[in-house]
Design a protein around this motif. Structure first.
Motif, mmCIF file in Angstrom:
data_model
loop_
_atom_site.group_PDB
_atom_site.id
_atom_site.type_symbol
_atom_site.label_atom_id
_atom_site.label_comp_id
_atom_site.label_asym_id
_atom_site.label_seq_id
_atom_site.Cartn_x
_atom_site.Cartn_y
_atom_site.Cartn_z
ATOM 1 N N VAL A 199 0.862 -1.077 0.094
ATOM 2 C CA VAL A 199 -0.182 -0.123 0.097
ATOM 3 C C VAL A 199 0.863 1.263 0.183
ATOM 4 C CG1 VAL A 199 -1.728 1.569 1.470
ATOM 5 C CG2 VAL A 199 -1.526 -0.989 0.990
ATOM 6 N N GLU A 200 1.781 1.395 1.448
ATOM 7 C CA GLU A 200 2.303 2.072 1.371
ATOM 8 C C GLU A 200 3.297 2.902 -0.083
ATOM 9 O OE1 GLU A 200 4.977 4.504 5.207
ATOM 10 O OE2 GLU A 200 5.974 2.494 4.260
ATOM 11 N N PHE B 295 2.463 6.654 -6.818
ATOM 12 C CA PHE B 295 1.829 8.327 -7.692
ATOM 13 C C PHE B 295 2.059 9.288 -7.357
ATOM 14 C CE2 PHE B 295 -1.613 3.833 -7.374
ATOM 15 C CZ PHE B 295 -1.235 3.793 -9.328
ATOM 16 N N GLY B 296 2.345 8.961 -6.279
ATOM 17 C CA GLY B 296 3.223 10.642 -5.269
ATOM 18 C C GLY B 296 4.472 10.932 -6.432
ATOM 19 N N GLU B 297 5.750 10.057 -6.509
ATOM 20 C CA GLU B 297 6.483 10.794 -7.639
ATOM 21 C C GLU B 297 5.700 10.609 -8.577
ATOM 22 O OE1 GLU B 297 8.828 7.449 -6.259
ATOM 23 O OE2 GLU B 297 9.963 8.524 -5.027
ATOM 24 N N ASN C 297 8.279 15.242 -4.393
ATOM 25 C CA ASN C 297 9.354 14.434 -3.552
ATOM 26 C C ASN C 297 9.140 13.184 -2.119
ATOM 27 O OD1 ASN C 297 9.054 15.972 -0.494
ATOM 28 N ND2 ASN C 297 10.412 17.623 -1.721
ATOM 29 N N ARG C 298 9.648 12.914 -1.579
ATOM 30 C CA ARG C 298 9.150 11.799 -0.733
ATOM 31 C C ARG C 298 8.814 12.199 0.124
ATOM 32 N NH1 ARG C 298 9.523 7.094 -2.665
ATOM 33 N NH2 ARG C 298 9.870 5.392 -0.499
ATOM 34 N N ASN C 299 9.620 13.845 0.748
ATOM 35 C CA ASN C 299 9.223 14.105 2.036
ATOM 36 C C ASN C 299 7.571 14.415 2.191
ATOM 37 O OD1 ASN C 299 11.415 13.055 3.091
ATOM 38 N ND2 ASN C 299 11.875 15.699 2.771
ATOM 39 N N GLU C 300 7.318 15.363 0.602
ATOM 40 C CA GLU C 300 5.649 15.591 0.112
ATOM 41 C C GLU C 300 5.220 14.444 0.029
ATOM 42 O OE1 GLU C 300 6.410 19.338 -2.021
ATOM 43 O OE2 GLU C 300 7.151 17.863 -3.053
ATOM 44 N N ILE C 301 5.126 13.106 -0.683
ATOM 45 C CA ILE C 301 4.228 12.134 -0.063
ATOM 46 C C ILE C 301 3.999 11.570 0.952
ATOM 47 C CG2 ILE C 301 3.816 9.692 -1.343
ATOM 48 C CD1 ILE C 301 5.943 10.814 -3.275
ATOM 49 N N LYS C 302 5.480 11.729 2.207
ATOM 50 C CA LYS C 302 4.659 11.042 3.427
ATOM 51 C C LYS C 302 4.020 11.614 4.281
ATOM 52 C CE LYS C 302 7.593 9.367 7.134
ATOM 53 N NZ LYS C 302 6.924 9.892 7.950
ATOM 54 N N LYS C 303 3.981 13.412 4.061
ATOM 55 C CA LYS C 303 3.443 13.872 4.848
ATOM 56 C C LYS C 303 2.022 13.851 4.328
ATOM 57 C CE LYS C 303 2.303 18.562 5.813
ATOM 58 N NZ LYS C 303 2.771 20.050 5.870
ATOM 59 N N GLU C 304 1.533 13.491 2.681
ATOM 60 C CA GLU C 304 -0.124 13.402 2.771
ATOM 61 C C GLU C 304 -0.025 11.589 3.085
ATOM 62 O OE1 GLU C 304 -1.840 15.249 1.242
ATOM 63 O OE2 GLU C 304 0.144 16.813 2.171
ATOM 64 N N ILE C 305 0.950 10.818 2.791
ATOM 65 C CA ILE C 305 0.627 9.160 3.362
ATOM 66 C C ILE C 305 0.019 8.802 4.565
ATOM 67 C CG2 ILE C 305 1.728 6.889 3.157
ATOM 68 C CD1 ILE C 305 2.957 7.467 0.761
ATOM 69 N N ASP C 306 1.226 9.834 5.613
ATOM 70 C CA ASP C 306 0.851 9.635 7.154
ATOM 71 C C ASP C 306 -0.663 9.815 7.569
ATOM 72 O OD1 ASP C 306 3.118 8.489 7.325
ATOM 73 O OD2 ASP C 306 3.903 10.111 8.067
ATOM 74 N N PHE D 143 -5.906 11.774 -5.322
ATOM 75 C CA PHE D 143 -5.823 13.163 -4.766
ATOM 76 C C PHE D 143 -4.707 13.287 -3.726
ATOM 77 C CE2 PHE D 143 -9.250 11.314 -2.379
ATOM 78 C CZ PHE D 143 -8.541 11.162 -1.062
ATOM 79 N N ILE D 144 -3.666 12.078 -3.932
ATOM 80 C CA ILE D 144 -2.142 12.644 -3.114
ATOM 81 C C ILE D 144 -1.376 13.713 -3.263
ATOM 82 C CG2 ILE D 144 -0.836 11.127 -3.944
ATOM 83 C CD1 ILE D 144 0.833 10.121 -1.726
ATOM 84 N N HIS D 145 -1.890 14.182 -4.815
ATOM 85 C CA HIS D 145 -0.757 15.613 -5.233
ATOM 86 C C HIS D 145 -1.391 16.848 -4.951
ATOM 87 C CE1 HIS D 145 -3.690 13.918 -8.606
ATOM 88 N NE2 HIS D 145 -2.813 15.005 -9.443
ATOM 89 N N LYS D 146 -2.882 16.622 -4.228
ATOM 90 C CA LYS D 146 -3.275 17.414 -3.647
ATOM 91 C C LYS D 146 -3.500 18.583 -5.398
ATOM 92 C CE LYS D 146 -1.379 18.976 0.436
ATOM 93 N NZ LYS D 146 -1.018 19.847 1.142
ATOM 94 N N PRO D 147 -4.793 17.786 -6.818
ATOM 95 C CA PRO D 147 -4.926 18.229 -7.067
ATOM 96 C C PRO D 147 -6.002 19.307 -7.361
ATOM 97 C CG PRO D 147 -6.004 16.487 -6.799
ATOM 98 C CD PRO D 147 -5.231 16.024 -6.210
#
Length: 299
Positions: free
Chosen positions: A89-90, A96-98, A103-112, A145-149
């Motif tokens: 899952v993670e 999809f975020g990449e 970047n991975r820090n942005e994605i981690k924040k959204e994933i969490d 919507f992980i990339h905040k469209p």
């Protein structure tokens, strides 16, 4: 307006899937596109996403042709679900975020945030194929919507979700709206549309039967749904002038009136020495209007 469709037509040889479609969606608005299967909803979504080209007409985003905008402003959950079954899952959500340039820090924040909000914390290291259908759907929703469209299209997002997960999704949609996301979605479940949408478009065989606010649609019918809880019999109420339909709904009697002017004479009869526990005149539900507009029950 953020999104605008003007005189959009889509033809496949001799078949017209969408015919002279016009509607617009304001920034940060939730807009419902409703209709039976085959009404043209998914075709419309694909044209907005520039996956298919309109036969004629224009689709614009903030005044620019939709095919000229940066694709990263868009998010899409297709009706045909599809995630990688062997991927955790993670890992999927990072992937999809990449793809969207995060970047991975942005994605981690959204994933969490979303993993916690969708109650998937204990599933984040699991392969997607081991998840229930509902949890797989939640993962794909997050991916959309992980990339905040700025603009998010959800094609039948509530399909297959139980009541608890439907509420989680509704709350997520409202949160995205409050953050400024413009959302277009379809659903066969009219209560979801009624609860969430500011405006809607009702399609039948590719033609718009109505486009505008839900309240304006309801006002076309007037307040014709009368709910009564009384000891007066259904037989007596059914004989009264202006009653088109009557049915017993558990403890209540629900009358459909020709128009709201017939409610007062009914009240006068029911209240004449009789106990009235409930007497409520209201608009028809969207589900009832939908059935009347398109004919027959929807799928």
């Amino acid at each position: 307006m953020s999104l605008k469709l003007e005189h959009v037509v889509k033809k496949y040889k001799d078949f017209t899937a969408v015919n002279d479609l016009n509607f617009s969606i304001g920034k940060g608005e939730i807009f419902g596109l409703i209709g039976q299967n085959g009404a043209g909803k998914t075709t419309t979504f694909r044209m907005i996403l520039d996956l298919q080209e309109p036969t004629s007409g224009t689709i614009s985003w903030e005044g620019k042709p939709i095919n000229s905008v940066n694709r990263d402003i868009l998010g899409y959950l297709p009706e045909e679900r599809g995630i990688f079954p062997q991927m955790k899952v993670e890992e999927q959500l990072y992937f999809f975020g990449e793809l969207r340039g995060m970047n991975r820090n942005e994605i981690k924040k959204e994933i969490d945030f979303w993993i916690n909000r969708f109650d998937l914390e204990d599933k984040r290291k699991n392969k997607a194929e081991t998840l229930s259908k509902g949890n797989q759907q939640k993962v794909q929703l997050i991916a959309s919507f992980i990339h905040k469209p700025q603009f998010l299209i959800l094609d039948e997002p509530f399909s297959g979700l139980d009541p608890v997960n439907r509420d989680l999704l509704k709350n997520a949609i409202l949160l995205l709206k409050n953050q400024g996301t413009t959302i277009l979605f379809s659903s066969h479940q009219m209560d979801n549309v009624e609860e969430l949408c500011d405006h809607l478009c009702l399609l039948k065989r590719g033609v718009s039967l109505f486009s505008g606010s839900l309240l304006d649609l309801k006002k076309q019918y007037g307040k014709t749904k009368l709910t009564i809880r009384t000891n007066v019999s259904t037989e007596q109420l059914g004989r009264m002038s202006g009653v088109k339909e009557i049915k017993q709904d558990r403890e209540d009697i629900v009358l459909t009136l020709m128009d709201e002017s017939y409610a007062k004479p009914i009240f006068d009869v029911v209240s004449n020495g009789n106990y009235i526990e409930k007497f409520s005149l209201d608009y028809l539900s969207l589900d009832e209007i939908f059935k009347d507009k398109v004919g027959g029950e929807h799928e």
